[in-house]
Motif scaffolding. Structure first.
Motif, PDB file in Angstrom:
ATOM      1  N   GLU A 164     -21.278-113.922 101.335  1.00  0.00           N
ATOM      2  CA  GLU A 164     -21.118-112.649 102.173  1.00  0.00           C
ATOM      3  C   GLU A 164     -20.208-111.786 101.032  1.00  0.00           C
ATOM      4  N   ASP A 165     -19.634-112.089 100.034  1.00  0.00           N
ATOM      5  CA  ASP A 165     -18.802-111.182  99.267  1.00  0.00           C
ATOM      6  C   ASP A 165     -19.439-111.612  97.669  1.00  0.00           C
ATOM      7  N   GLU A 166     -20.282-110.429  97.197  1.00  0.00           N
ATOM      8  CA  GLU A 166     -20.884-110.729  96.085  1.00  0.00           C
ATOM      9  C   GLU A 166     -19.898-110.463  94.742  1.00  0.00           C
ATOM     10  N   THR A 167     -18.645-110.005  94.892  1.00  0.00           N
ATOM     11  CA  THR A 167     -17.653-109.853  93.936  1.00  0.00           C
ATOM     12  C   THR A 167     -16.859-111.444  93.655  1.00  0.00           C
ATOM     13  N   THR A 168     -17.369-112.284  94.404  1.00  0.00           N
ATOM     14  CA  THR A 168     -16.590-113.444  94.129  1.00  0.00           C
ATOM     15  C   THR A 168     -17.014-114.384  93.040  1.00  0.00           C
ATOM     16  N   GLU A 169     -16.514-115.340  92.601  1.00  0.00           N
ATOM     17  CA  GLU A 169     -16.995-116.078  91.344  1.00  0.00           C
ATOM     18  C   GLU A 169     -18.320-116.984  91.802  1.00  0.00           C
ATOM     19  N   SER A 170     -19.164-117.307  90.708  1.00  0.00           N
ATOM     20  CA  SER A 170     -20.097-117.982  90.630  1.00  0.00           C
ATOM     21  C   SER A 170     -20.277-119.146  89.728  1.00  0.00           C
ATOM     22  N   ASP A 171     -21.396-119.855  89.929  1.00  0.00           N
ATOM     23  CA  ASP A 171     -21.669-121.055  89.257  1.00  0.00           C
ATOM     24  C   ASP A 171     -23.058-120.864  88.616  1.00  0.00           C
ATOM     25  N   LEU A 172     -23.236-121.131  87.434  1.00  0.00           N
ATOM     26  CA  LEU A 172     -24.564-121.147  86.794  1.00  0.00           C
ATOM     27  C   LEU A 172     -24.774-122.143  85.700  1.00  0.00           C
ATOM     28  N   MET A 173     -26.290-122.694  85.578  1.00  0.00           N
ATOM     29  CA  MET A 173     -26.451-123.428  84.487  1.00  0.00           C
ATOM     30  C   MET A 173     -26.968-122.586  83.454  1.00  0.00           C
ATOM     31  N   SER A 174     -26.204-122.311  82.391  1.00  0.00           N
ATOM     32  CA  SER A 174     -26.198-121.672  81.468  1.00  0.00           C
ATOM     33  C   SER A 174     -27.148-122.235  80.328  1.00  0.00           C
ATOM     34  N   PHE A 175     -27.176-123.420  80.041  1.00  0.00           N
ATOM     35  CA  PHE A 175     -28.170-123.874  79.228  1.00  0.00           C
ATOM     36  C   PHE A 175     -28.528-125.387  79.481  1.00  0.00           C
ATOM     37  N   PHE A 176     -29.732-125.770  79.309  1.00  0.00           N
ATOM     38  CA  PHE A 176     -30.319-126.945  79.384  1.00  0.00           C
ATOM     39  C   PHE A 176     -31.101-127.355  78.447  1.00  0.00           C
ATOM     40  N   SER A 177     -31.085-128.940  78.022  1.00  0.00           N
ATOM     41  CA  SER A 177     -32.017-129.263  77.190  1.00  0.00           C
ATOM     42  C   SER A 177     -32.726-130.672  77.764  1.00  0.00           C
ATOM     43  N   ASN A 178     -33.978-130.428  77.992  1.00  0.00           N
ATOM     44  CA  ASN A 178     -34.962-131.504  78.677  1.00  0.00           C
ATOM     45  C   ASN A 178     -35.522-132.394  77.733  1.00  0.00           C
TER      46      ASN A 178
END
Length: 309
Positions: A50-64
């Motif tokens: 609901e609030d697009e200015t809040t914090e976010s989580d992301l997977m910035s790097f992966f090694s498969n």
């Protein structure tokens, strides 16, 4: 080139599906499929839709690799600060922590913090601090896979002179250390609050001592503390192994393991932190102060192998 080292505590978790018809080993294949041809901005999960200015989580790097997936998990926020993530990085498949700069003319977000995970078909290990519950990881993986079926439970181990089957009570010295359990998908957020709040304790205390004039003008927080005590009974038909897994469920929402103790019928007790499956390792640091990711990956992969034994 590494200039010094840092001691890192790895935590161990068991992955399971809430659907009996699903196999745990599907999660690895599903992650491989989901990450294929994706870019970083595709993997950004807003903490509040609901609030697009809040914090976010992301997977910035992966090694498969063939048997495991190593990934950098990052928390970010929009705005301007002294540590930026350049907007161009969000268009890449992956970016390393070394690419996060102190200054940027094209800042897309502020870097808050990061941690690492290594996952295979059945287990997950992470250097996520003990003060942060695994729900952060569980929520993200379920969101990324557009599902809700995967649970990530702490692995607990027997303590010396204290068998799980002999434990009779679990005591939370600070019930507020229990975190709320929540799940977020692209449509809505659902929460189940399991914490005992300070306001709730205050309300109960005031009701209990309403007729005591000597307590009316006293701040009850200065003289009264609350404890939550759970009494446990092992069902006869339940195996010791299954009963042990139940303790993982008890530990899952606890953010401060020093506040939980287990007591047996003889009065012996042990702290929650002492029954968690962890491993201390030493990892080289780069000249910029970051952990050596290739070395960390190797150590995490070795820990995963140990969990399978």
């Amino acid at each position: 080139m590494a200039t010094n080292t840092r001691e890192v505590t790895l935590r161990a978790f068991l992955i399971k599906s809430t659907l009996l018809s699903k196999n745990n080993d599907e999660i690895f294949a599903n992650l491989e499929k989901r990450l294929q041809n994706s870019v970083v901005e595709d993997r950004i999960m807003l903490l509040n839709q609901e609030d697009e200015t809040t914090e976010s989580d992301l997977m910035s790097f992966f090694s498969n690799h063939k048997t495991n997936l190593f990934a950098t998990m990052m928390r970010i926020a929009p705005g301007a600060d002294d540590t930026h993530i350049d907007g161009e990085l969000m268009k890449k498949e992956c970016f390393s922590i070394n690419e996060v700069r102190k200054k940027s003319n094209n800042a897309a977000a502020i870097y808050r913090n990061h941690y690492y995970i290594c996952i295979n078909n059945t287990h997950l290990v992470t250097n996520l601090p003990l003060t942060t519950t695994i729900k952060r990881v569980e929520n993200y993986i379920n969101w990324l896979l557009e599902t809700h079926i995967y649970e990530i439970m702490p692995i607990v181990i027997p303590a010396p002179d204290l068998k799980f089957s002999d434990i009779k009570t679990v005591k939370f010295a600070n019930p507020a250390s229990l975190k709320s359990s929540s799940y977020q998908d692209k449509e809505k957020t659902q929460s189940k609050i399991i914490s005992v709040t300070k306001e709730y304790v205050d309300k109960i205390c005031k009701q209990l001592f309403a007729d005591s004039s000597s307590l009316k003008d006293i701040d009850l927080n200065q003289v009264i503390s609350a404890e939550l005590i759970l009494k446990l009974t092992k069902p006869r038909e339940m195996s010791d192994e299954e009963f042990q897994k139940k303790f993982g469920a008890i530990m899952k929402p606890v953010s401060d393991t020093d506040n939980i103790t287990f007591h047996d019928k003889k009065g012996n007790k042990i702290r929650g932190e002492d029954i968690l499956k962890t491993k201390k390792i030493t990892v080289d640091k780069t000249e910029q102060g970051w952990l050596s990711e290739p070395q960390l990956h190797i150590e995490m992969a070795r820990f995963l192998d140990e969990l399978a034994l």
